[in-house]
Scaffold this motif. Sequence first.
Motif, PDB file in Angstrom:
ATOM      1  N   ARG A  86    -124.181  54.430 -55.132  1.00  0.00           N
ATOM      2  CA  ARG A  86    -125.355  55.184 -54.445  1.00  0.00           C
ATOM      3  C   ARG A  86    -125.029  55.848 -53.304  1.00  0.00           C
ATOM      4  NH1 ARG A  86    -129.477  49.986 -53.874  1.00  0.00           N
ATOM      5  NH2 ARG A  86    -130.210  51.073 -51.985  1.00  0.00           N
ATOM      6  N   GLY A  87    -123.522  55.727 -52.802  1.00  0.00           N
ATOM      7  CA  GLY A  87    -123.131  56.463 -51.911  1.00  0.00           C
ATOM      8  C   GLY A  87    -122.980  55.606 -50.546  1.00  0.00           C
ATOM      9  N   VAL A  88    -123.003  53.981 -50.845  1.00  0.00           N
ATOM     10  CA  VAL A  88    -123.030  53.159 -49.408  1.00  0.00           C
ATOM     11  C   VAL A  88    -121.657  52.745 -49.557  1.00  0.00           C
ATOM     12  CG1 VAL A  88    -123.731  50.961 -48.708  1.00  0.00           C
ATOM     13  CG2 VAL A  88    -125.406  52.299 -49.999  1.00  0.00           C
ATOM     14  N   SER A  89    -120.937  52.858 -48.324  1.00  0.00           N
ATOM     15  CA  SER A  89    -119.382  52.202 -48.206  1.00  0.00           C
ATOM     16  C   SER A  89    -119.445  51.041 -47.986  1.00  0.00           C
ATOM     17  CB  SER A  89    -118.859  53.039 -46.967  1.00  0.00           C
ATOM     18  OG  SER A  89    -119.085  54.532 -47.031  1.00  0.00           O
ATOM     19  N   ILE A  90    -118.590  50.380 -48.357  1.00  0.00           N
ATOM     20  CA  ILE A  90    -118.729  48.786 -48.534  1.00  0.00           C
ATOM     21  C   ILE A  90    -117.334  48.381 -47.876  1.00  0.00           C
ATOM     22  CG2 ILE A  90    -119.168  46.576 -49.793  1.00  0.00           C
ATOM     23  CD1 ILE A  90    -120.053  48.662 -51.978  1.00  0.00           C
ATOM     24  N   PHE A  91    -117.460  47.329 -46.763  1.00  0.00           N
ATOM     25  CA  PHE A  91    -116.570  46.642 -46.492  1.00  0.00           C
ATOM     26  C   PHE A  91    -116.589  45.125 -46.658  1.00  0.00           C
ATOM     27  CE2 PHE A  91    -114.186  46.154 -41.857  1.00  0.00           C
ATOM     28  CZ  PHE A  91    -113.073  46.076 -42.419  1.00  0.00           C
ATOM     29  N   VAL A  92    -115.493  44.734 -47.361  1.00  0.00           N
ATOM     30  CA  VAL A  92    -115.578  43.342 -48.113  1.00  0.00           C
ATOM     31  C   VAL A  92    -114.534  42.549 -47.488  1.00  0.00           C
ATOM     32  CG1 VAL A  92    -115.804  42.233 -50.206  1.00  0.00           C
ATOM     33  CG2 VAL A  92    -116.041  44.664 -50.320  1.00  0.00           C
ATOM     34  N   VAL A  93    -115.168  41.114 -47.053  1.00  0.00           N
ATOM     35  CA  VAL A  93    -114.293  40.093 -46.704  1.00  0.00           C
ATOM     36  C   VAL A  93    -114.545  39.088 -48.170  1.00  0.00           C
ATOM     37  CG1 VAL A  93    -114.122  38.081 -45.424  1.00  0.00           C
ATOM     38  CG2 VAL A  93    -114.150  39.997 -44.150  1.00  0.00           C
ATOM     39  N   GLU A  94    -113.251  38.583 -48.574  1.00  0.00           N
ATOM     40  CA  GLU A  94    -113.202  38.003 -49.440  1.00  0.00           C
ATOM     41  C   GLU A  94    -112.136  37.238 -49.958  1.00  0.00           C
ATOM     42  OE1 GLU A  94    -116.394  37.607 -51.583  1.00  0.00           O
ATOM     43  OE2 GLU A  94    -115.122  36.015 -51.911  1.00  0.00           O
ATOM     44  N   HIS A  95    -112.138  35.673 -50.173  1.00  0.00           N
ATOM     45  CA  HIS A  95    -111.201  34.904 -50.418  1.00  0.00           C
ATOM     46  C   HIS A  95    -110.740  34.985 -51.953  1.00  0.00           C
ATOM     47  CE1 HIS A  95    -110.184  33.062 -46.722  1.00  0.00           C
ATOM     48  NE2 HIS A  95    -111.200  32.964 -46.566  1.00  0.00           N
ATOM     49  N   ASP A  96    -111.822  35.374 -52.915  1.00  0.00           N
ATOM     50  CA  ASP A  96    -111.681  35.487 -54.327  1.00  0.00           C
ATOM     51  C   ASP A  96    -110.747  36.605 -54.646  1.00  0.00           C
ATOM     52  OD1 ASP A  96    -113.510  34.728 -57.100  1.00  0.00           O
ATOM     53  OD2 ASP A  96    -112.047  36.294 -57.093  1.00  0.00           O
ATOM     54  N   MET A  97    -109.500  36.674 -54.672  1.00  0.00           N
ATOM     55  CA  MET A  97    -108.630  37.678 -54.833  1.00  0.00           C
ATOM     56  C   MET A  97    -108.927  38.567 -56.110  1.00  0.00           C
ATOM     57  SD  MET A  97    -106.621  38.033 -52.528  1.00  0.00           S
ATOM     58  CE  MET A  97    -106.962  36.997 -50.988  1.00  0.00           C
ATOM     59  N   ASP A  98    -109.353  37.954 -57.317  1.00  0.00           N
ATOM     60  CA  ASP A  98    -109.524  38.659 -58.365  1.00  0.00           C
ATOM     61  C   ASP A  98    -110.605  39.759 -57.987  1.00  0.00           C
ATOM     62  OD1 ASP A  98    -107.946  37.488 -59.950  1.00  0.00           O
ATOM     63  OD2 ASP A  98    -109.500  36.087 -60.726  1.00  0.00           O
ATOM     64  N   LEU A  99    -111.789  39.384 -57.236  1.00  0.00           N
ATOM     65  CA  LEU A  99    -112.990  40.165 -56.816  1.00  0.00           C
ATOM     66  C   LEU A  99    -112.465  41.224 -55.832  1.00  0.00           C
ATOM     67  CD1 LEU A  99    -116.553  39.642 -56.166  1.00  0.00           C
ATOM     68  CD2 LEU A  99    -115.231  40.647 -54.547  1.00  0.00           C
ATOM     69  N   VAL A 100    -111.832  41.112 -54.964  1.00  0.00           N
ATOM     70  CA  VAL A 100    -111.180  41.862 -53.786  1.00  0.00           C
ATOM     71  C   VAL A 100    -110.286  42.931 -54.266  1.00  0.00           C
ATOM     72  CG1 VAL A 100    -109.315  40.760 -52.540  1.00  0.00           C
ATOM     73  CG2 VAL A 100    -111.155  42.098 -51.230  1.00  0.00           C
ATOM     74  N   MET A 101    -109.405  42.574 -55.348  1.00  0.00           N
ATOM     75  CA  MET A 101    -108.229  43.369 -55.983  1.00  0.00           C
ATOM     76  C   MET A 101    -109.137  44.255 -56.974  1.00  0.00           C
ATOM     77  SD  MET A 101    -105.546  42.618 -54.467  1.00  0.00           S
ATOM     78  CE  MET A 101    -105.023  41.425 -53.363  1.00  0.00           C
ATOM     79  N   ARG A 102    -110.211  43.922 -57.619  1.00  0.00           N
ATOM     80  CA  ARG A 102    -110.932  44.608 -58.598  1.00  0.00           C
ATOM     81  C   ARG A 102    -111.696  45.907 -57.807  1.00  0.00           C
ATOM     82  NH1 ARG A 102    -115.611  43.193 -62.194  1.00  0.00           N
ATOM     83  NH2 ARG A 102    -116.023  45.152 -63.303  1.00  0.00           N
ATOM     84  N   VAL A 103    -112.489  45.291 -56.725  1.00  0.00           N
ATOM     85  CA  VAL A 103    -113.349  46.214 -56.308  1.00  0.00           C
ATOM     86  C   VAL A 103    -112.840  47.286 -55.072  1.00  0.00           C
ATOM     87  CG1 VAL A 103    -115.491  44.943 -56.916  1.00  0.00           C
ATOM     88  CG2 VAL A 103    -114.302  44.734 -54.329  1.00  0.00           C
TER      89      VAL A 103
END
Length: 261
Positions: A201-218
């Motif tokens: 949708r054009g939104v920039s996202i800043f992600v704090v995450e301990h789930d490494m699979d998720l953070v590495m994927r997105v």
Amino acid sequence: MPDLLEVKNVTRKFGGVVANKGVSFSFESGKVIGLIGPNGAGKSTLFNMVSAIFPPTEGEIWFAGKRIDRLPAFKVSPLGIARTFQNLQVFKRMTVLENVMVGLHTSTSSGILSAAFKLPKAKKEEETIYQQAWEEIEFVGLEDVAAVEAGSLPLGKLRLLELARALATKPQLLLLDEIAAGLNHQETAEMSDLIFKVRDRGVSIFVVEHDMDLVMRVSDRIIVLDQGEKIAEGTPNEVQNDPRVIEAYLGNDEEKEEATV
Ligand SMILES: Nc1ncnc2c1ncn2[C@@H]1O[C@H](COP(=O)(O)OP(=O)(O)OP(=O)(O)O)[C@@H](O)[C@H]1O
Ligand SMILES: [Mg+2]
């Protein structure tokens, strides 16, 4: 075009604790940026400063070419920054729809008196709020529970509710603080698909995450903090293979193991 977010030499102290120390980075629009680091590294503190919950002790934060680090939160969110919280911040006795709508009420202009007297401007605003809230409830897939009290929902749906409420303010930058914490494997996979849908949708996202699979994927790029300092920045592949990052995580694990012996 200025960068969307610029963090310049930011330090935050809490008494003797230095939660962020000389942190600098910037990123452009349209990206998903990950922020990782062991417990206590200073990730939530950084988010709290970007969303103006408290100011840095030193340094500057710029958003879309405007300096924001001395502004109060109520002036920063209309500029286009929204967030979710590591500890859920939902009103348990309100329905899902009410929870999303309430976040929008604070940003309307007609005020309490005209709302109380149901003046036409307030009525029009109420309709707009309803529509905006409903759109985001559908977007995250909560339409079946829109009329259900938030307090009776499982964690996975509460996290979606927080996402819907943040999106309803139509942010340019969305901060997600551990949006997948406590979710099962399938819910986590669905959350990463949703993050892509938000980015599209054009939104920039800043992600704090301990789930490494998720953070590495997105993430397009990842910033790594350790004990308040930025120790690495790069693509998911680069940071995973960075010796300082590996050391930061392993070092902390050893400390934890020692602590439990
Ligand atoms: N409001 C506060 N008052 C005092 N100390 C604080 C406050 N907020 C954070 N800290 C301290 O700052 C440091 C960084 O905390 P922060 O919550 O930013 O870490 P984090 O990376 O988000 O950790 P986690 O992964 O556990 O959520 C910690 O030592 C923490 O105790
Ligand atoms: Mg945190």
